[in-house]
Design an enzyme around this catalytic site. Structure first.
Site, PDB file in Angstrom:
ATOM      1  N   GLY A   1      -1.163   5.909  -7.646  1.00 21.48           N
ATOM      2  CA  GLY A   1      -1.310   5.392  -6.293  1.00 21.48           C
ATOM      3  C   GLY A   1      -2.509   5.958  -5.547  1.00 21.48           C
TER       4      GLY A   1
ATOM      5  N   ARG B   1      -1.944   6.840   3.007  1.00 21.90           N
ATOM      6  CA  ARG B   1      -1.215   7.363   4.170  1.00 21.90           C
ATOM      7  C   ARG B   1      -1.205   8.895   4.213  1.00 21.90           C
ATOM      8  NH1 ARG B   1       4.506   4.630   4.648  1.00 21.90           N
ATOM      9  NH2 ARG B   1       4.294   4.240   2.409  1.00 21.90           N
TER      10      ARG B   1
ATOM     11  N   GLN C   1      -4.575   3.181 -14.904  1.00 21.81           N
ATOM     12  CA  GLN C   1      -4.309   1.896 -14.264  1.00 21.81           C
ATOM     13  C   GLN C   1      -5.440   1.634 -13.277  1.00 21.81           C
ATOM     14  OE1 GLN C   1      -0.983   1.695 -11.575  1.00 21.81           O
ATOM     15  NE2 GLN C   1      -0.708  -0.514 -11.851  1.00 21.81           N
TER      16      GLN C   1
ATOM     17  N   GLY D   1       1.651  -3.569  -8.903  1.00 18.82           N
ATOM     18  CA  GLY D   1       3.081  -3.350  -8.842  1.00 18.82           C
ATOM     19  C   GLY D   1       3.590  -2.394  -9.900  1.00 18.82           C
TER      20      GLY D   1
END
Length: 455
Positions: free
Chosen positions: A13, A17, A78, A83
């Protein structure tokens, strides 16, 4: 035959945030990277291999995931974010190596208990093809619901897609899924992206498996096990839970904590039985404390080895390389770095000991410092057994103070002191009778003159 399990850990990821210059899985809890907590939990649950799906800071994440781990870690990258189903499929070739079970974990969820993972693989061994870990939060709003029928899991419904009746269900998806290694690649390849986001959701694997006649079940785990981290505030919450667990385990093992909530431990802190820890103590990485030692309030320890029955603080700092032998003492407002303090030796208040070896039963007076750095290199100070160093002394390394030697208070020692010798290295005192009054008069006159000039 023993079952084999592959852990696929998702750690690709972007973590926007977190507002951080590094991947969020490199942030720490208990002074260990989040990702390392996850891989160590997997290892404790008996997995045979870890497939690590990486993106940002790939090399650093892989290195952190492998810290202290005694099983192989294979990293796959990745490059696109499509997803969770797509992310797991990045490990297709590793999954295809052949494992009885495949468990999907998340690199930002470090509180997973190995017992929860072994419960899932045990359910697989009893015949379930897909096992989902669920939990029951006080407020399920926003979580996917686990839809069960006749003891089996029939679907995972996202909150926004759920009916009112489904939203009334309190059993929620924790995200961790264990499924058949034999069926894994086929199930993952069947996941589509016909949804609002156009992403491949791992949760779809349940309905795909049921359509093939496979058995799916959900088992309950503590809500804390599922806690993930997307913001610094959530990171602090996870730290609080981890610390509470670590303190509880320490106290059950025979450690006394006067105010547990004010003590902060590291993942590798080792505390012996009958250790007493007073309030506001911080343990950095690499600290071992022997049985019966006392750590007084407001002390800071990192990379230190504290022997049995030793006494630290209050307001003491032990830096990496500090080794304190049995029944030694480091008093208040002292700092010890890369130094060995012998059995029964005392380093009293307001003292700095760096790059030193202190013999048994030596006494280091208040305000003493080892002058170990010359601006370029560090040098060793040796203090013999039973030596006595008077208060406010400066020991200029390299230097050796012999066994049983005395150093007079206020001395600056630049040369070796033989065994049983007395060393005094200070200017001779001069006393001028009656001069104090005349000096005060002179100073008062000077002060009056300055005041007049300002007026």
């Amino acid at each position: 035959m023993a079952r084999t399990c592959l852990a696929v850990v998702l750690a690709a990821g972007d973590a926007t945030r977190m507002k951080s210059s590094k991947s969020k899985v490199l942030h720490t809890v208990g002074n260990r990277p989040l990702i390392a907590h996850v891989t160590h939990a997997a290892a404790a649950a008996g997995v045979a291999k870890v497939a690590l799906v990486v993106g940002r800071d790939a090399d650093k994440v892989t290195q952190a995931a492998s810290l202290g781990l005694e099983l192989p870690v294979a990293a796959v990258e990745q490059t696109e974010r499509k997803g969770t189903g797509h992310a797991v499929l990045m490990a297709r070739d590793i999954i295809a190596e052949g494992f009885d079970d495949v468990v999907v974990l998340y690199g930002d969820a470090p509180l997973i208990d190995p017992a929860s993972l072994t419960a899932a693989t045990a359910e697989r061994a009893r015949g379930a093809d897909v096992v989902v870990l669920g939990f029951r939060p006080a407020d399920p709003t926003g979580y996917g619901r686990l839809i069960e029928q006749d003891g089996e899991l029939v679907a995972i419904r996202e909150h926004r897609d759920a009916t009112e009746a489904e939203r009334a269900i309190g059993f929620c998806n924790g995200g961790i899924i264990t499924f058949s290694g034999r069926e894994a690649v086929s199930l993952l390849e069947a996941i589509g992206n016909d949804n609002a986001k156009g992403e491949y959701y791992l949760t779809d694997i349940v309905e795909i498996a049921r359509a093939r006649g496979l058995r799916c079940v959900a088992i309950e785990a503590p809500e804390e096990d599922m806690m993930g981290c997307n913001t610094r505030a959530e990171l602090a919450g996870i730290e609080a839970v981890w610390q509470a667990r670590a303190r509880h385990a320490a106290m059950l093992s025979g450690v006394t904590m006067i105010d547990p909530s004010s003590v902060f431990l590291s993942h590798d802190t080792v505390l012996g039985t009958d250790v007493v820890i007073e309030p506001n103590v911080w343990f950095g990485p690499g600290v071992r404390v022997g049985a019966g030692a006392v750590i007084h309030a407001f002390s800071h320890l990192e990379g230190a080895d504290v022997g049995p029955g030793a006494e630290i603080g209050p307001f003491a700092r032990l830096r990496p390389g500090a080794e304190l032998a049995e029944k030694s003492k480091v008093g208040n407002f002292c700092e010890v770095k890369k130094a060995k303090v012998g059995p029964g030796a005392k380093v009293n208040h307001l003292t700095y000991i760096g790059d030193a070896v202190i013999g048994a039963r030596a006494n280091i007076g208040a305000g003493t410092i080892t002058c170990n750095y010359d601006g370029q290199n560090k040098h060793l100070t040796e203090i013999g057994e039973g030596a006595f160093i008077g208060s406010n002394s400066s020991l200029v390394a390299p230097v050796r103070i012999g066994d049983g030697a005395f150093v007079g208070s206020g001395s600056v020692i630049t040369a070796d002191v033989p065994d049983d010798a007395l060393a005094i290295g200070r200017a001779r005192q001069e006393t001028k009778p009656g001069r104090a009054g005349r000096l005060r008069e002179k100073l008062a006159a000077l002060k009056a003159l300055k005041a007049a000039s300002r007026g």
